[in-house]
Scaffold this motif. Sequence first.
Motif, short mmCIF file in Angstrom:
data_model
loop_
_atom_site.label_atom_id
_atom_site.label_comp_id
_atom_site.label_asym_id
_atom_site.label_seq_id
_atom_site.Cartn_x
_atom_site.Cartn_y
_atom_site.Cartn_z
N ASN A 46 0.90 -1.18 -0.04
CA ASN A 46 -0.04 0.04 0.02
C ASN A 46 0.79 1.14 0.03
O ASN A 46 1.77 1.47 0.91
CB ASN A 46 -0.81 -0.05 1.02
CG ASN A 46 -2.28 -1.15 1.03
OD1 ASN A 46 -2.48 -1.58 -0.06
ND2 ASN A 46 -2.25 -1.56 2.43
N THR A 47 0.50 2.17 -1.08
CA THR A 47 1.37 3.43 -0.99
C THR A 47 1.20 4.20 0.28
O THR A 47 2.22 5.06 0.67
CB THR A 47 1.22 4.30 -2.28
OG1 THR A 47 -0.33 4.42 -2.34
CG2 THR A 47 1.45 3.29 -3.54
N SER A 48 0.19 3.98 1.05
CA SER A 48 0.05 4.86 2.15
C SER A 48 0.80 4.16 3.40
O SER A 48 0.87 4.99 4.47
CB SER A 48 -1.39 5.15 2.58
OG SER A 48 -1.84 3.87 2.93
N GLU A 49 1.46 2.96 3.28
CA GLU A 49 1.98 2.59 4.32
C GLU A 49 3.48 2.00 3.85
O GLU A 49 4.00 1.13 4.43
CB GLU A 49 1.31 1.21 4.58
CG GLU A 49 -0.19 1.41 5.10
CD GLU A 49 -0.99 0.29 5.56
OE1 GLU A 49 -0.34 -0.85 5.28
OE2 GLU A 49 -2.06 0.20 5.99
N ILE A 50 4.13 2.92 3.03
CA ILE A 50 5.43 2.52 2.80
C ILE A 50 6.64 2.73 3.87
O ILE A 50 7.48 1.95 3.98
CB ILE A 50 5.90 3.56 1.54
CG1 ILE A 50 5.18 3.18 0.23
CG2 ILE A 50 7.29 2.99 1.15
CD1 ILE A 50 5.26 2.02 -0.15
N LYS A 51 6.14 3.31 4.69
CA LYS A 51 7.10 3.46 5.89
C LYS A 51 7.22 2.02 6.62
O LYS A 51 8.21 1.67 7.42
CB LYS A 51 6.62 4.48 7.07
CG LYS A 51 6.79 5.91 6.44
CD LYS A 51 6.42 6.81 7.34
CE LYS A 51 6.55 8.50 7.04
NZ LYS A 51 6.03 9.51 7.76
N ARG A 52 6.24 1.28 6.65
CA ARG A 52 5.99 0.21 7.42
C ARG A 52 6.98 -0.93 6.45
O ARG A 52 7.41 -1.77 7.15
CB ARG A 52 4.37 -0.40 7.56
CG ARG A 52 3.77 0.46 8.41
CD ARG A 52 2.27 -0.22 8.58
NE ARG A 52 1.54 0.56 9.49
CZ ARG A 52 0.17 0.22 9.95
NH1 ARG A 52 -0.34 -1.08 9.23
NH2 ARG A 52 -0.30 0.98 10.64
N LEU A 53 6.82 -0.61 5.00
CA LEU A 53 7.67 -1.55 4.50
C LEU A 53 9.17 -1.59 4.75
O LEU A 53 9.74 -2.41 4.63
CB LEU A 53 7.40 -1.18 2.90
CG LEU A 53 8.54 -1.72 1.77
CD1 LEU A 53 8.43 -3.45 1.82
CD2 LEU A 53 8.26 -1.36 0.61
N VAL A 54 9.57 -0.17 4.97
CA VAL A 54 11.02 0.00 5.50
C VAL A 54 11.26 -1.15 6.44
O VAL A 54 12.45 -1.66 6.81
CB VAL A 54 11.46 1.44 5.44
CG1 VAL A 54 12.52 1.63 5.80
CG2 VAL A 54 11.21 2.12 4.18
N SER A 55 10.64 -0.82 7.61
CA SER A 55 10.66 -1.53 8.81
C SER A 55 10.75 -2.94 8.59
O SER A 55 11.37 -3.80 9.45
CB SER A 55 10.09 -1.03 9.93
OG SER A 55 8.52 -1.13 9.63
N ALA A 56 9.85 -3.50 7.58
CA ALA A 56 9.73 -5.02 7.43
C ALA A 56 10.78 -5.47 6.60
O ALA A 56 10.91 -6.74 6.70
CB ALA A 56 8.38 -5.12 6.90
N LEU A 57 11.63 -4.66 5.82
CA LEU A 57 12.48 -5.27 4.89
C LEU A 57 13.46 -6.37 5.44
O LEU A 57 13.93 -7.44 5.02
CB LEU A 57 13.39 -4.26 4.17
CG LEU A 57 12.57 -3.40 3.23
CD1 LEU A 57 13.31 -2.23 2.72
CD2 LEU A 57 12.08 -4.30 2.30
N PRO A 58 14.13 -6.15 6.79
CA PRO A 58 14.90 -7.16 7.25
C PRO A 58 14.34 -8.55 7.48
O PRO A 58 14.93 -9.55 7.87
CB PRO A 58 15.56 -6.75 8.78
CG PRO A 58 15.23 -4.95 8.37
CD PRO A 58 13.92 -4.87 7.65
N LYS A 59 12.94 -8.70 7.65
CA LYS A 59 12.18 -9.57 7.80
C LYS A 59 11.97 -10.64 6.68
O LYS A 59 11.65 -11.92 6.61
CB LYS A 59 10.78 -9.45 8.61
CG LYS A 59 10.90 -8.61 9.66
CD LYS A 59 9.43 -8.51 10.32
CE LYS A 59 9.48 -7.49 11.48
NZ LYS A 59 8.00 -7.00 12.01
N VAL A 60 11.99 -9.79 5.65
CA VAL A 60 11.91 -10.61 4.12
C VAL A 60 13.34 -10.79 3.43
O VAL A 60 13.32 -11.57 2.44
CB VAL A 60 10.81 -10.08 3.36
CG1 VAL A 60 9.50 -10.30 4.18
CG2 VAL A 60 11.08 -8.60 3.01
N LEU A 61 14.11 -9.87 3.70
CA LEU A 61 15.37 -10.10 3.02
C LEU A 61 16.71 -10.12 3.69
O LEU A 61 16.73 -9.59 4.90
CB LEU A 61 15.48 -8.45 2.02
CG LEU A 61 14.51 -8.26 1.18
CD1 LEU A 61 14.56 -6.81 0.36
CD2 LEU A 61 14.36 -9.30 -0.04
N PRO A 62 17.79 -10.58 3.15
CA PRO A 62 18.82 -10.71 3.85
C PRO A 62 19.76 -9.41 4.28
O PRO A 62 20.67 -9.13 3.91
CB PRO A 62 19.84 -11.63 3.12
CG PRO A 62 19.26 -11.20 1.72
CD PRO A 62 17.90 -10.94 1.78
#
Length: 333
Positions: A295-311
């Motif tokens: 969701n474009t309105s929740e991109i800040k959450r994507l940043v914090s979630a990246l370590p959970k899905v990527l190395p």
Amino acid sequence: MNHTSLSAAEYDAITDAAAQWCLRLQAEDCTAAERRAFEQWLSANPLHLQEYQAMLEIWQTADHLPRSVPDNVVPLPQRQRNHWQRFATAAAIALVALPAGAWVGWEQGWLPNSYQHLESNGQLSRVVLGDGSEVELNLNTELRFSNYKDERRVTLIKGEAFFKVSHDSQHPFVVHAANGWTRVTGTQFNVWKYDDQVKVTLVEGSVLVSSDGQASDSSYRLGPGMQASYKAGDYEPRLSQTYNQDNSLAWRSGKLILDNQSLAQALPMINRYLDKPLLLADASTGSIRISGIYNTSEIKRLVSALPKVLPVYLTRNKNGNMVLNRISPPAKG
């Protein structure tokens, strides 16, 4: 002072003063004492700053100012009238300072008869422009529209917009972004801008795209389904063909779709939704690939979630930017 209680005469006086200061501060002989007086005037009332900023904004829409408003200028809708009144005031005051011949006017194509400054912050928005064209604005998008006699002109300051341009072969519609421009007479297309990077996606009709702001002989024509990408300083845009799975317009549904893209490719699309850009620690981190629908309105959450899905893991640099760092794989034994 509560400006809601101001009379029309008092409000006009503030507008006139803002126009005079706008003119005086640009003069080569403006003194330090005058600049101090301006600062005092500016701090005396929040409305002073508001009117001064509006005046500067209007002045950016033309390279010259006219002696008077031509008779054939079309009246503006009420919501645009204040901007026009300010422009006319600035024009009248500037007469005493501009040399003969420095002004032109509507007939020469410098003075717009319609002006809009559009911004979208926390939500998508759709606006009808003064010429009847429609524009959809993505989050955190800002643009200016001016309707001149010889062209309809948009400056995309930041963000992304989808245009449905009303057809007028004698009155082209030109979108300026970074150092380049996109020129149409009637069509549907999308323009994305982040820093000095620009991507134009054509949906219907045809457009001419130039990356260096030069004449039409340095432009390239796009057909439906084509894209042109460039950044400031490029001699020519890079052309490509889109396909059915292209996700460039997913933002119109509030989505950012990443399809097996490297982090180096994905970060500009992510960063345009962030207050501070996310950075890469090195090229190795940038080569990691990412997919997903966000969701474009929740991109800040994507940043914090990246370590959970990527190395990767996150650090913060001295400027306050989040930095992505690659977790190195264990050494082979």
